[in-house]
Design a protein around this motif. Structure first.
Motif, mmCIF file in Angstrom:
data_model
loop_
_atom_site.group_PDB
_atom_site.id
_atom_site.type_symbol
_atom_site.label_atom_id
_atom_site.label_comp_id
_atom_site.label_asym_id
_atom_site.label_seq_id
_atom_site.Cartn_x
_atom_site.Cartn_y
_atom_site.Cartn_z
ATOM 1 N N THR A 126 0.817 -1.218 0.000
ATOM 2 C CA THR A 126 0.000 0.000 0.000
ATOM 3 C C THR A 126 0.851 1.269 0.000
ATOM 4 O OG1 THR A 126 -0.072 0.062 2.422
ATOM 5 C CG2 THR A 126 -1.823 -1.151 1.312
ATOM 6 N N VAL A 128 1.570 2.832 2.571
ATOM 7 C CA VAL A 128 0.976 3.694 3.603
ATOM 8 C C VAL A 128 1.331 3.117 4.966
ATOM 9 C CG1 VAL A 128 -1.132 4.726 4.506
ATOM 10 C CG2 VAL A 128 -0.991 4.160 2.076
ATOM 11 N N PRO A 129 2.369 3.625 5.624
ATOM 12 C CA PRO A 129 2.706 3.112 6.956
ATOM 13 C C PRO A 129 1.820 3.729 8.024
ATOM 14 C CG PRO A 129 4.272 4.790 6.299
ATOM 15 C CD PRO A 129 3.295 4.644 5.151
ATOM 16 N N TYR A 130 1.963 3.230 9.255
ATOM 17 C CA TYR A 130 1.192 3.807 10.353
ATOM 18 C C TYR A 130 1.903 5.024 10.940
ATOM 19 C CZ TYR A 130 -0.770 4.824 14.831
ATOM 20 O OH TYR A 130 -1.320 5.512 15.876
ATOM 21 N N TYR A 131 1.191 6.119 11.042
ATOM 22 C CA TYR A 131 1.586 7.257 11.873
ATOM 23 C C TYR A 131 0.290 7.992 12.204
ATOM 24 C CZ TYR A 131 2.163 8.501 6.956
ATOM 25 O OH TYR A 131 1.990 8.597 5.610
ATOM 26 N N SER A 133 -2.566 10.802 13.210
ATOM 27 C CA SER A 133 -2.855 12.233 13.090
ATOM 28 C C SER A 133 -3.061 12.736 14.519
ATOM 29 C CB SER A 133 -4.117 12.455 12.259
ATOM 30 O OG SER A 133 -5.198 11.785 12.835
ATOM 31 N N ASP A 154 -13.082 6.300 8.817
ATOM 32 C CA ASP A 154 -11.653 6.626 8.702
ATOM 33 C C ASP A 154 -11.017 5.442 7.982
ATOM 34 O OD1 ASP A 154 -8.973 7.133 8.971
ATOM 35 O OD2 ASP A 154 -8.973 7.241 11.169
ATOM 36 N N GLY A 156 -8.163 3.453 7.057
ATOM 37 C CA GLY A 156 -6.803 3.335 7.592
ATOM 38 C C GLY A 156 -6.793 3.975 8.966
ATOM 39 N N LEU A 162 -8.651 8.895 16.077
ATOM 40 C CA LEU A 162 -9.569 9.864 15.469
ATOM 41 C C LEU A 162 -11.028 9.416 15.624
ATOM 42 C CD1 LEU A 162 -9.398 12.327 12.998
ATOM 43 C CD2 LEU A 162 -10.673 10.474 11.985
ATOM 44 N N GLU A 179 -9.068 -0.867 9.131
ATOM 45 C CA GLU A 179 -7.608 -0.921 9.224
ATOM 46 C C GLU A 179 -7.125 -2.275 8.701
ATOM 47 O OE1 GLU A 179 -4.956 1.153 10.119
ATOM 48 O OE2 GLU A 179 -3.843 -0.642 9.547
ATOM 49 N N LEU A 180 -6.062 -2.214 7.918
ATOM 50 C CA LEU A 180 -5.519 -3.420 7.293
ATOM 51 C C LEU A 180 -4.600 -4.191 8.246
ATOM 52 C CD1 LEU A 180 -5.701 -4.691 4.516
ATOM 53 C CD2 LEU A 180 -3.871 -3.205 3.742
ATOM 54 N N ALA A 181 -3.817 -3.480 9.030
ATOM 55 C CA ALA A 181 -2.794 -4.136 9.862
ATOM 56 C C ALA A 181 -3.417 -4.699 11.144
ATOM 57 C CB ALA A 181 -1.695 -3.139 10.202
ATOM 58 N N GLY A 204 -9.657 -4.858 7.541
ATOM 59 C CA GLY A 204 -9.718 -5.167 6.117
ATOM 60 C C GLY A 204 -9.170 -4.029 5.297
ATOM 61 N N TYR A 206 -9.693 -0.999 2.771
ATOM 62 C CA TYR A 206 -10.756 -0.066 2.376
ATOM 63 C C TYR A 206 -11.015 -0.116 0.871
ATOM 64 C CZ TYR A 206 -7.407 3.300 0.449
ATOM 65 O OH TYR A 206 -6.447 3.891 -0.316
ATOM 66 N N GLU A 207 -10.049 -0.618 0.112
ATOM 67 C CA GLU A 207 -10.258 -0.687 -1.340
ATOM 68 C C GLU A 207 -11.387 -1.656 -1.686
ATOM 69 O OE1 GLU A 207 -6.745 -1.135 -3.672
ATOM 70 O OE2 GLU A 207 -5.586 0.142 -2.331
HETATM 71 C C1 LIG Z 1 -1.072 7.365 8.448
HETATM 72 S S1 LIG Z 1 -1.928 6.088 9.302
HETATM 73 C C2 LIG Z 1 -3.369 6.995 9.796
HETATM 74 C C3 LIG Z 1 -3.960 6.508 11.102
HETATM 75 C C4 LIG Z 1 -5.271 7.205 11.525
HETATM 76 N N1 LIG Z 1 -6.187 7.388 10.430
HETATM 77 C C5 LIG Z 1 -5.024 8.527 12.177
HETATM 78 O O1 LIG Z 1 -5.459 9.532 11.623
HETATM 79 O O2 LIG Z 1 -4.374 8.555 13.224
HETATM 80 C C6 LIG Z 1 -2.490 5.127 7.896
HETATM 81 C C7 LIG Z 1 -3.058 3.763 8.277
HETATM 82 O O3 LIG Z 1 -3.720 3.260 7.120
HETATM 83 C C8 LIG Z 1 -3.574 1.846 7.125
HETATM 84 N N2 LIG Z 1 -3.835 1.396 5.742
HETATM 85 C C9 LIG Z 1 -3.042 1.570 4.661
HETATM 86 N N3 LIG Z 1 -3.611 1.069 3.553
HETATM 87 C C10 LIG Z 1 -4.817 0.574 3.959
HETATM 88 C C11 LIG Z 1 -5.874 -0.080 3.271
HETATM 89 N N4 LIG Z 1 -5.808 -0.320 1.953
HETATM 90 N N5 LIG Z 1 -6.968 -0.448 3.972
HETATM 91 C C12 LIG Z 1 -7.048 -0.213 5.319
HETATM 92 N N6 LIG Z 1 -6.057 0.392 6.021
HETATM 93 C C13 LIG Z 1 -4.959 0.783 5.349
HETATM 94 C C14 LIG Z 1 -2.147 1.640 7.596
HETATM 95 O O4 LIG Z 1 -1.970 0.336 8.099
HETATM 96 C C15 LIG Z 1 -2.028 2.723 8.669
HETATM 97 O O5 LIG Z 1 -2.341 2.224 9.937
#
Ligand SMILES: C[S@@+](CC[C@H](N)C(=O)[O-])C[C@H]1O[C@@H](n2cnc3c(N)ncnc32)[C@H](O)[C@@H]1O
Length: 273
Positions: A126, A128-131, A133, A154, A156, A162, A179-181, A204, A206-207
């Motif tokens: 993806t 898109v790592p975890y960090y 907001s 939300d 991810g 949030l 959330e995927l992870a 799961g 979101y796509e």
């Molecule tokens: C930058 S973090 C944002 C966390 C949260 N939304 C916040 O605002 O604190 C992005 C998260 O999206 C998740 N993610 C990335 N691709 C995803 C997908 N296709 N489906 C679900 N979650 C996904 C990652 O595992 C990560 O935990």
């Protein structure tokens, strides 16, 4: 594991497209680059040994890194991959040396690997790592929500901060995180349980979720995900709904609004459908 709102179904990704995306993921291409560099390193080391050059392990690791960096350049991977590819083999050697020196059991490495895997999961695909907001974003989003009951997701949701904050601020709304992870998802579920929150957390991709069931979609992803998200949003989001993206803009369409966080550092982009 999924518990979706009534009438909503997860869709399976088209298998060929999915496997192509995995093959094309930069981290996978980098791994293949290291594999392709290995026979080149072996051949060069053998030729040098025949010429009487005795190489240390560090020199061999640097040679492997140099081949891999060259291949990353040839494969047109982003410039930082060259540095990663070059540093990776000597870093492995260093880690091995430190583990030997500290007499660390292999189980420590396995444990760290498993935790990282459960936190980052599909990040290699993806990008898109975890960090998380912060509080400022939660305040902005709360202020943006229309004063009527609505469904927000939300995509991810990470550790769920949030969604949990919005569930406290807006008890009239239906709030979901996906959330995927596995580990962040589990943490969010536990947090919701402890706080007796109505917020719901799905595990799961979101796509595979139909965004047409939501009035507000919040995303904090990465530049790599934005174009795909926009195409999905255009296909699925209903008239009157709102897409919010924190920090990362969508290039395909000018945002309807830009809101700067109270700490003045980042922007929340808003698109109305
Ligand atoms: C930058 S973090 C944002 C966390 C949260 N939304 C916040 O605002 O604190 C992005 C998260 O999206 C998740 N993610 C990335 N691709 C995803 C997908 N296709 N489906 C679900 N979650 C996904 C990652 O595992 C990560 O935990």
């Amino acid at each position: 594991m999924f518990r979706l709102p009534a009438g909503q179904a997860m869709t399976a990704p088209a298998p060929r497209r999915f496997s192509r995306r995995i093959r094309q993921a930069p981290a996978v291409r980098a791994l293949l680059g290291q594999a392709a560099a290995f026979p080149l390193t072996l051949a060069a080391t053998w030729l040098l040994a025949r010429a009487g050059v005795d190489m240390s392990w560090l020199a061999v690791a640097l040679l492997q890194g140099a081949w891999a960096a060259l291949l990353a350049w040839r494969a047109a991977l982003a410039p930082w991959w060259r540095a990663i590819q070059f540093a990776f083999p000597p870093a492995l050697l260093l880690a091995r040396g430190l583990a030997d020196a500290a007499a660390l059991p292999p189980a420590v490495f396995l444990g760290v690997f498993i935790v990282l895997l459960l936190v980052f999961w599909s990040t290699f695909r993806t990008q898109v790592p975890y960090y998380p907001s912060g509080r400022e974003v939660r305040e902005l989003v709360t202020g943006l929500l229309p004063a009527r009951p609505l469904a927000l997701i939300d995509i991810g949701s990470g550790l769920g901060g949030l969604v949990l904050a919005l569930a406290r601020a807006r008890p009239d709304c239906d709030l979901t995180g996906i959330e995927l992870a596995p580990l962040p998802w589990l943490a969010a579920r536990l947090r919701a349980g402890v706080a007796r929150s109505r917020a719901r957390f799905l595990r799961g991709d979101y796509e595979r979720l139909n965004l047409g069931h939501y009035d507000v979609v919040f995303a904090y992803l990465s530049p790599a995900a934005m174009s795909g998200l926009w195409q999905k949003a255009v296909r699925e989001m209903k008239p009157g709904s709102m897409l919010l993206s924190y920090e990362f803009v969508i290039l395909e369409r000018e945002p309807d609004r830009r809101l700067v966080t109270t700490n003045g550092r980042k922007i929340l982009y808003v698109w109305h459908f």
